[in-house]
Design a protein around this motif. Structure first.
Motif, PDB file in Angstrom:
ATOM      1  N   LYS A 169       0.693  -1.615   0.084  1.00  0.00           N
ATOM      2  CA  LYS A 169       0.210   0.429   0.133  1.00  0.00           C
ATOM      3  C   LYS A 169       0.729   1.241   0.322  1.00  0.00           C
ATOM      4  CE  LYS A 169      -3.319   2.361   2.699  1.00  0.00           C
ATOM      5  NZ  LYS A 169      -4.800   2.120   3.638  1.00  0.00           N
ATOM      6  N   THR A 199     -10.054   2.771  -9.999  1.00  0.00           N
ATOM      7  CA  THR A 199      -9.956   1.080  -9.622  1.00  0.00           C
ATOM      8  C   THR A 199      -9.244  -0.429 -10.944  1.00  0.00           C
ATOM      9  OG1 THR A 199     -12.226   1.165  -8.117  1.00  0.00           O
ATOM     10  CG2 THR A 199     -11.971  -1.188  -8.870  1.00  0.00           C
ATOM     11  N   GLY A 214      -4.534   0.955  -2.579  1.00  0.00           N
ATOM     12  CA  GLY A 214      -5.563   0.381  -1.504  1.00  0.00           C
ATOM     13  C   GLY A 214      -4.783  -0.727  -1.312  1.00  0.00           C
TER      14      GLY A 214
END
Length: 632
Positions: A169, A199, A214
């Motif tokens: 991350k 995404t 993420g």
């Protein structure tokens, strides 16, 4: 000589040069020993030999290549002629015990040229630094996962294609790869300029420089470090800066004509001076000849175009506009008509399945077929399958029998847009209640409609304002789409003042573009670079909008890394500004030559003043380019 020695030597020679100039002005009025030394024939001749054959050897070598390898004459040959004329006439004067009248030509022309080269190199380095900054973002190390699933930090240089790496991350992706994790969130600003999170799903391509926003993810590398998408962008920009445009080729041709013309004019000036203006004065005649040669040297012309293109392409790249071909700067100015694809260009291209009608057993074969496609509708359907947690079974073979017709097991499957449906085509689904203003695809199995997919898309948020700007600039705007007429008209009405050509095939798009070209109108085509290849090739100028699903098209004349059509106007601005700088650079270069040659012929100018003005012309081109570089 190394660069450091070159600069040091140039500095020392300039000090000596200034000393010589001062001595030329004051040696008759002052008997100061330093003035007498600087005006000594043998001292001047020694400095001339060092300047011409040691410091200026580069120009002699280039003159040789121009004449015997490249079979043309140019700037370096003029430099060679002027310095050799000065040197050999000075030898004659030394033998005759005369004052050296032309020696300053062979001393100072190399000073001026080397100084101009140094400033040009410095400016080019500043431009190149912008590109190196982009590449410096790519990490030098990555977390490598071996066959035993043991993690280790290794250099990205050692990682091969097909390796598994882990990205934690908030870490930057070190290498291009295919996502193994089911889904991930990335900030793609380094690629497309959009500072927000997108995404990505399993099997999607992700690129070095993106930031993982993420959870920890894994990916399989698809490119080596030196061949990453980020590297391709930088190499593309660098390539454009080094490529020769048609305009540059035309100017080079002009220079090859100009150079012999200057030699003829210099010989004419020699004869005119010797037989008419200053009869039988050999020194005066050689002075005119040398002054014409050194004054008319087209040094500024040689850097005018490359500098403008290098700076223009670099500035545009920082905004997310990649000029893939150097001629795009000139061709953009001739554009009168801008044609747009609809899906993925005027609309976001983030297609969603609004409704699926039909037996769910067909989802697998539809998914298999969509995996073969590179169109926003295909991506939209694959995202739909992910959302409903449907996994595609890839064990059965899919064969493409002909374009858009696939054999799966024993049956033939085909996709057609709703506007191509006719009552002659049978259907197991009631099609009477379908609305005409929706993007709808029919799935045919053995020529019978067995499923219907209804898609939805949204306009880009900047589309309306961008279209207004282009309309205000008097461009003729056209939408060419494969979608149905009602949908296309709805989009055009919302955007305002745009011609519509709907229900078009790739081949019919070519005819539309060709019809505009027959009207002597320059045509630009803007598409997503996926299903618009033929139109992109046909248009006078092609602009590809690179979306989050399709980053890898750098084949159009211009690529917009940010899927924002406002950048089309930015591209136009950069092209126009670059062309203005290019033309003003050439103006300073050519205007100077047109002005200076008559003065040199008349004998008003000395070789030293001619060289100084030539140097100022080069400085004006560099200053003009620097102002462009640092303009906000």
């Amino acid at each position: 000589m190394t660069k450091k020695i070159n600069i040091t030597m140039l500095f020392l020679l300039w000090i000596i040069g200034i000393w010589i100039i001062i001595s030329m002005l004051f040696h008759n009025k002052n008997n100061f020993i330093l003035f007498r030394i600087a005006h000594n024939n043998y001292f001047l001749f020694t400095i001339a030999i060092i300047s011409t054959y040691l410091f200026g050897f580069k120009y002699i070598k280039k003159a040789y290549f121009e004449l015997f390898k490249w079979k043309k004459t140019g700037m370096n040959f003029l430099v060679f002629l002027s310095t050799q004329t000065s040197i050999f006439y000075s030898i004659y004067q030394l033998v005759m015990n005369q004052t050296l009248d032309l020696i300053e030509a062979s001393i100072f022309i190399n000073f001026f040229l080397k100084t101009g080269d140094l400033i040009t190199e410095r400016l080019n380095n500043v431009v190149a630094k912008d590109l190196k900054t982009i590449l410096s973002i790519q990490p030098k190390e990555a977390i490598y996962i071996n066959d035993k699933e043991v993690e280790s930090v290794v250099s990205t240089d050692s990682i091969k294609i097909g390796s598994i790496i882990k990205v934690k991350k908030d870490q930057i992706i070190p290498l291009d790869g295919e996502l193994i994790t089911n889904f991930a969130l990335f900030n793609t600003q380094i690629i497309d300029g959009e500072n927000n999170v997108k995404t990505f799903y399993k099997n999607a391509l992700v690129f070095a420089g993106m930031v993982n926003k993420g959870e920890d993810i894994t990916l399989k590398t698809t490119a080596l470090k030196f061949n990453s998408y980020l590297s391709q962008i930088v190499m593309q920009v660098s390539s454009v800066q080094s490529q020769k445009s048609k305009f540059k080729s035309a100017v080079d041709l002009l220079v090859t004509i100009f150079t012999p013309l200057v030699i003829i004019i210099s010989l004419f000036g020699f004869l005119l001076s010797y037989f008419y203006f200053d009869v039988s004065n050999l020194s005066a005649a050689f002075k005119v000849l040398t002054t014409v040669l050194v004054s008319a040297c087209p040094c500024a012309i040689g850097i005018a175009i490359p500098l403008a293109i290098a700076i223009g392409s670099s500035k545009a790249a920082k905004k997310g506009v990649i000029f893939n071909k150097p001629d795009a700067f000139q061709r953009m100015a001739k554009i009168k008509v801008i044609c747009f694809d609809k899906t993925g260009t005027l609309t976001k291209g983030e297609i969603e399945v609004e409704k699926f009608i039909g037996d769910k057993n067909y989802l697998n074969v539809i998914g298999l077929i969509q995996l073969q496609q590179k169109h926003p509708l295909a991506n939209g359907f694959l995202n739909y399958l992910r959302k409903i947690n449907f996994k595609i079974d890839k064990s059965s073979q899919l064969v493409e029998e002909k374009p858009r017709v696939y054999r799966y097991k024993e049956d033939l499957y085909e996709f057609i847009p709703s506007f191509k449906w006719s009552s002659q085509i049978k259907s197991v689904i009631d099609l009477s209640k379908l609305k005409d203003n929706l993007t709808t695809t029919f799935v045919l199995k053995n020529n019978i409609v067995v499923a219907v997919i209804i898609f939805k898309d949204k306009l880009r948020k900047d589309a309306k304002s961008s279209i207004k700007i282009l309309n205000d600039k008097k461009y003729e705007l056209v939408m060419i789409t494969g979608d149905n007429l009602l949908i296309a008209n709805d989009v055009a009405n919302e955007l305002g003042n745009m011609k519509v050509f709907a229900q078009q095939t790739p081949n019919s798009k070519l005819k539309i573009i060709s019809d505009f070209q027959k009207q002597k109108k320059g045509v630009a085509f803007v598409g997503d670079g996926i299903n618009d290849v033929l139109a992109i090739q046909k248009a006078d100028l092609s602009i590809a909008i690179i979306s989050s699903h399709f980053f890898v098209n750098l084949e159009a004349d211009i690529s917009l890394l940010n899927p924002n059509i406002e950048l089309i106007y930015e591209a136009i601005k950069f092209a126009r500004l670059t062309k203005i700088i290019l033309i003003t650079n050439l103006f300073w270069a050519f205007f100077y030559n047109i002005l200076i040659i008559p003065l040199a012929l008349s004998g008003i100018l000395t070789p030293l003043f001619g060289m100084a003005i030539m140097f100022c012309s080069t400085l004006l081109v560099l200053l003009n380019s620097m102002l462009f570089k640092f303009k906000k």
